[in-house]
Scaffold this motif. Structure first.
Motif, mmCIF file in Angstrom:
data_model
loop_
_atom_site.group_PDB
_atom_site.id
_atom_site.type_symbol
_atom_site.label_atom_id
_atom_site.label_comp_id
_atom_site.label_asym_id
_atom_site.label_seq_id
_atom_site.Cartn_x
_atom_site.Cartn_y
_atom_site.Cartn_z
ATOM 1 N N GLN A 8 0.818 -1.203 0.000
ATOM 2 C CA GLN A 8 0.000 0.000 0.000
ATOM 3 C C GLN A 8 0.857 1.262 0.000
ATOM 4 O OE1 GLN A 8 -1.062 2.433 2.558
ATOM 5 N NE2 GLN A 8 0.786 1.986 3.750
ATOM 6 N N LYS A 9 2.146 1.115 0.299
ATOM 7 C CA LYS A 9 3.048 2.263 0.332
ATOM 8 C C LYS A 9 3.770 2.376 -1.004
ATOM 9 C CE LYS A 9 6.537 4.393 3.311
ATOM 10 N NZ LYS A 9 7.388 4.904 2.221
ATOM 11 N N GLY A 10 3.752 3.546 -1.585
ATOM 12 C CA GLY A 10 4.453 3.764 -2.830
ATOM 13 C C GLY A 10 5.953 3.922 -2.603
ATOM 14 N N GLY A 11 6.710 3.803 -3.680
ATOM 15 C CA GLY A 11 8.147 4.041 -3.594
ATOM 16 C C GLY A 11 8.949 2.941 -2.952
ATOM 17 N N VAL A 12 8.415 1.715 -2.926
ATOM 18 C CA VAL A 12 9.139 0.609 -2.297
ATOM 19 C C VAL A 12 9.870 -0.261 -3.324
ATOM 20 C CG1 VAL A 12 7.634 0.520 -0.279
ATOM 21 C CG2 VAL A 12 7.074 -0.856 -2.307
ATOM 22 N N GLY A 13 9.793 0.113 -4.595
ATOM 23 C CA GLY A 13 10.519 -0.631 -5.622
ATOM 24 C C GLY A 13 9.748 -1.771 -6.252
ATOM 25 N N LYS A 14 8.418 -1.697 -6.233
ATOM 26 C CA LYS A 14 7.600 -2.774 -6.807
ATOM 27 C C LYS A 14 7.920 -3.017 -8.278
ATOM 28 C CE LYS A 14 3.543 -1.106 -5.845
ATOM 29 N NZ LYS A 14 3.520 -0.939 -7.307
ATOM 30 N N THR A 15 7.955 -1.943 -9.051
ATOM 31 C CA THR A 15 8.140 -2.103 -10.494
ATOM 32 C C THR A 15 9.518 -2.650 -10.830
ATOM 33 O OG1 THR A 15 6.577 -0.306 -10.939
ATOM 34 C CG2 THR A 15 8.094 -0.900 -12.715
ATOM 35 N N THR A 16 10.532 -2.163 -10.134
ATOM 36 C CA THR A 16 11.885 -2.674 -10.368
ATOM 37 C C THR A 16 11.946 -4.164 -10.066
ATOM 38 O OG1 THR A 16 12.913 -0.535 -9.876
ATOM 39 C CG2 THR A 16 14.305 -2.493 -9.675
ATOM 40 N N LEU A 17 11.340 -4.569 -8.969
ATOM 41 C CA LEU A 17 11.336 -5.997 -8.622
ATOM 42 C C LEU A 17 10.508 -6.799 -9.619
ATOM 43 C CD1 LEU A 17 10.913 -5.756 -4.748
ATOM 44 C CD2 LEU A 17 12.942 -6.566 -5.972
ATOM 45 N N ALA A 18 9.343 -6.289 -9.995
ATOM 46 C CA ALA A 18 8.465 -7.023 -10.903
ATOM 47 C C ALA A 18 9.140 -7.250 -12.252
ATOM 48 C CB ALA A 18 7.143 -6.272 -11.092
ATOM 49 N N PRO A 89 -0.119 1.162 -5.825
ATOM 50 C CA PRO A 89 0.088 1.588 -4.448
ATOM 51 C C PRO A 89 -1.265 1.807 -3.779
ATOM 52 C CG PRO A 89 0.382 3.443 -5.919
ATOM 53 C CD PRO A 89 0.170 2.225 -6.792
ATOM 54 N N ARG A 90 -1.274 1.754 -2.494
ATOM 55 C CA ARG A 90 -2.478 1.960 -1.690
ATOM 56 C C ARG A 90 -3.418 0.763 -1.738
ATOM 57 N NH1 ARG A 90 -1.511 6.492 -4.344
ATOM 58 N NH2 ARG A 90 -3.114 6.093 -5.887
ATOM 59 N N VAL A 91 -4.086 0.541 -0.631
ATOM 60 C CA VAL A 91 -5.065 -0.539 -0.532
ATOM 61 C C VAL A 91 -6.378 -0.041 -1.124
ATOM 62 C CG1 VAL A 91 -6.404 -1.969 1.031
ATOM 63 C CG2 VAL A 91 -3.980 -1.596 1.477
ATOM 64 N N THR A 92 -6.682 -0.520 -2.308
ATOM 65 C CA THR A 92 -7.874 -0.100 -3.035
ATOM 66 C C THR A 92 -8.555 -1.341 -3.607
ATOM 67 O OG1 THR A 92 -6.641 0.113 -5.091
ATOM 68 C CG2 THR A 92 -6.782 2.078 -3.707
ATOM 69 N N ALA A 93 -9.679 -1.135 -4.268
ATOM 70 C CA ALA A 93 -10.367 -2.252 -4.918
ATOM 71 C C ALA A 93 -9.464 -2.880 -5.973
ATOM 72 C CB ALA A 93 -11.670 -1.765 -5.543
ATOM 73 N N VAL A 122 -1.407 -4.316 4.382
ATOM 74 C CA VAL A 122 -1.366 -5.357 3.357
ATOM 75 C C VAL A 122 -1.565 -6.725 3.992
ATOM 76 C CG1 VAL A 122 -0.059 -6.308 1.431
ATOM 77 C CG2 VAL A 122 0.208 -3.914 2.041
ATOM 78 N N VAL A 123 -1.021 -6.917 5.193
ATOM 79 C CA VAL A 123 -1.228 -8.176 5.907
ATOM 80 C C VAL A 123 -2.715 -8.394 6.151
ATOM 81 C CG1 VAL A 123 -0.807 -9.408 8.069
ATOM 82 C CG2 VAL A 123 1.049 -8.131 6.990
#
Length: 213
Positions: A8-18, A89-93, A122-123
């Motif tokens: 849910q937090k942006g800027g954690v490197g999701k795209t780089t990891l993905a 990012p963020r907990v959304t639908a 997220v947990v």
């Protein structure tokens, strides 16, 4: 396997990891699809940059930032061995839909107290999703760890208190990632023998070995 990167937090490197994990899975000869479910479309931008640099396509990338993602993934995944979802990012639908579409959810978290605290949402989302998907596996992945620092070593203990496993491997903060992403490449291509490339290889190995609960 359908693998979702969510936090849910942006800027954690999701795209780089993905993108890097998708590339590592494709390197084994597997057919891989990366679904960009982030409205910012960073993975799509990376893919376009790669095309602009004249690099060969390693895996397919499509944009699908829709709340019906979990309904559409089964048909999209036909013909592929693995699907990687770069979640929003963020907990959304939309995040809930991405989670319901996944077999394994990896939650990237930086070694910061703020990031650890924010991961609780997220947990909670994983717990809710397991009502509908009891077989859903999930685990933390420590990203951008600062080597040889106290917080880099202690983040595992902090995450343990959230009741969800963390991968025994982590990814460090390295310039090689920023350099490769900027030109539409992966560290495996731009820095093939680097520690960064070896860390991504270790993460992919853990994924294929059935990490998470």
């Amino acid at each position: 396997m359908i693998l979702g990167f969510l936090n849910q937090k942006g800027g954690v490197g999701k795209t780089t990891l993905a993108t890097h994990v998708a590339g590592e899975l494709a390197r084994t000869g597997a057919r891989v699809l990366l679904i960009d479910a982030d409205p910012q479309a960073s993975a799509l931008d990376w893919s376009e940059r790669r095309v602009g640099e004249g690099r060969p396509r390693l895996f397919d990338v499509v944009g699908l930032a829709k709340e019906t993602l979990h309904d559409q993934v089964p048909s999209l995944s036909r013909g592929y061995d693995h699907v990687v979802i770069d979640g929003p990012p963020r907990v959304t639908a939309l995040a809930r839909s991405a989670m319901l579409a996944s077999d394994l959810v990896l939650i990237p978290v930086q070694p910061s107290p703020y990031d650890v605290w924010a991961s609780q949402q997220v947990v909670t989302l994983v717990t809710e999703a397991r009502v509908f998907r009891p077989e859903l596996r999930a685990a933390f992945l420590v990203n951008r760890r600062i080597v040889n620092t106290v917080i880099g070593r202690d983040v595992g203990d902090a995450l343990a208190g959230l009741g969800m496993p963390a991968l025994p491997v982590s990814v460090s903060q390295r310039v090689a990632f920023a350099e490769s992403v900027a030109i539409g490449r992966l560290v495996r291509e731009s820095h093939p023998d680097s520690a960064a490339a070896k860390e991504i290889e270790a993460v992919a190995s853990e994924i294929m070995n059935g990490c998470g609960r």
